[in-house]
Scaffold this active site. Structure first.
Site, PDB file in Angstrom:
ATOM      1  N   TYR A  64     -12.196  -9.011 -19.542  1.00  0.00           N
ATOM      2  CA  TYR A  64     -11.941  -7.593 -19.276  1.00  0.00           C
ATOM      3  C   TYR A  64     -13.242  -6.804 -19.424  1.00  0.00           C
ATOM      4  CZ  TYR A  64      -6.961  -8.710 -19.620  1.00  0.00           C
ATOM      5  OH  TYR A  64      -5.714  -9.258 -19.415  1.00  0.00           O
ATOM      6  N   ASN A  88      -1.105  -3.758 -11.884  1.00  0.00           N
ATOM      7  CA  ASN A  88      -1.401  -4.289 -10.557  1.00  0.00           C
ATOM      8  C   ASN A  88      -0.080  -4.473  -9.798  1.00  0.00           C
ATOM      9  OD1 ASN A  88      -2.124  -5.802  -8.326  1.00  0.00           O
ATOM     10  ND2 ASN A  88      -2.935  -7.525  -9.480  1.00  0.00           N
ATOM     11  N   CYS A 135      -5.144 -10.714 -10.780  1.00  0.00           N
ATOM     12  CA  CYS A 135      -5.425 -10.194 -12.123  1.00  0.00           C
ATOM     13  C   CYS A 135      -5.240 -11.267 -13.199  1.00  0.00           C
ATOM     14  CB  CYS A 135      -4.565  -8.972 -12.414  1.00  0.00           C
ATOM     15  SG  CYS A 135      -2.793  -9.261 -12.251  1.00  0.00           S
ATOM     16  N   HIS A 136      -4.565 -12.359 -12.879  1.00  0.00           N
ATOM     17  CA  HIS A 136      -4.384 -13.429 -13.865  1.00  0.00           C
ATOM     18  C   HIS A 136      -5.713 -14.105 -14.223  1.00  0.00           C
ATOM     19  CE1 HIS A 136      -4.090 -15.520  -9.957  1.00  0.00           C
ATOM     20  NE2 HIS A 136      -4.602 -16.571 -10.601  1.00  0.00           N
ATOM     21  N   GLU A 157      -5.037 -23.478 -11.174  1.00  0.00           N
ATOM     22  CA  GLU A 157      -6.340 -23.310 -10.535  1.00  0.00           C
ATOM     23  C   GLU A 157      -7.390 -24.242 -11.148  1.00  0.00           C
ATOM     24  OE1 GLU A 157      -7.493 -19.193 -10.238  1.00  0.00           O
ATOM     25  OE2 GLU A 157      -5.645 -18.671  -9.153  1.00  0.00           O
TER      26      GLU A 157
END
Length: 194
Positions: A129, A152, A160-161, A187
């Site tokens: 962040y 979001n 945003c994850h 991912e």
């Protein structure tokens, strides 16, 4: 069963007629995902909302009706492209979304700036962040970045994850902490296999 099919045909016909007449402002549908049912909504400009089940799909539809347009109809065809891209993403075959995004539900210039910056965070990359706040030109706005991520309107499509706490822990997520962890793991595994 026959009544359900008839009702579905009538809804589909209504959506087609509304789209043809130019009075379908917001189309929506739900899709199954590894994270549970997702509500997808789109305007003619692009995907305007992705909501997790725990965010209350009915509340999300009410928000769309109040903030975008009261002309909200279930019209799955308009959401076929994003549904396909989400399926490819969850299957490990897509690393970024190509569908257009409508940020009508994002309020404030700073939040919009953060959402645009989120779209440039690469697949499998984690950014803190604090680093994101610095990237958008306001290093002291760490909480505001967190708020922008939390609000979001199009999670997954606007990733945003991928934003985590400075200590590396995942932090909060609209779909829940477990969903965020699962996305980061998906991912990470896909990057290793590539």
């Amino acid at each position: 069963m026959a009544e359900e099919l008839l009702a579905q045909r009538l809804r589909d016909d209504l959506a087609e007629r509304a789209a043809a007449a130019g009075v379908l402002d917001v189309a929506y549908r739900t899709v199954d995902s590894p994270l549970g049912p997702l509500l997808l909504a789109a305007t003619t400009a692009g995907v305007v909302r992705v909501a997790f089940e725990q965010q209350d799909h009915e509340a999300a539809l009410d928000e769309l009706a109040h903030r975008v347009s009261p002309r909200v109809l279930r019209a799955p065809a308009r959401l076929d492209p994003v549904a396909r891209e989400l399926d490819e993403y969850f299957g490990g075959r897509r690393r970024e979304f190509d569908v257009p995004v409508d940020l009508s539900l994002a309020t404030g210039a700073f939040r919009r700036t953060v959402l645009v910056a989120l779209q440039h965070i690469g697949y499998g990359v984690r950014v803190s962040y604090a680093a994101l706040a610095a990237d958008v030109g306001n290093p002291r706005a760490v909480r505001a970045v967190g708020t922008a991520c939390a609000r979001n309107p199009v999670p997954l499509v606007v990733p945003c994850h991928r934003v985590v706490r400075t200590d590396g822990s995942s932090g909060q997520y609209a779909g829940g902490a477990e969903a965020k962890s699962r996305l980061l793991q998906l991912e990470r595994e896909a990057r290793v296999e590539a």
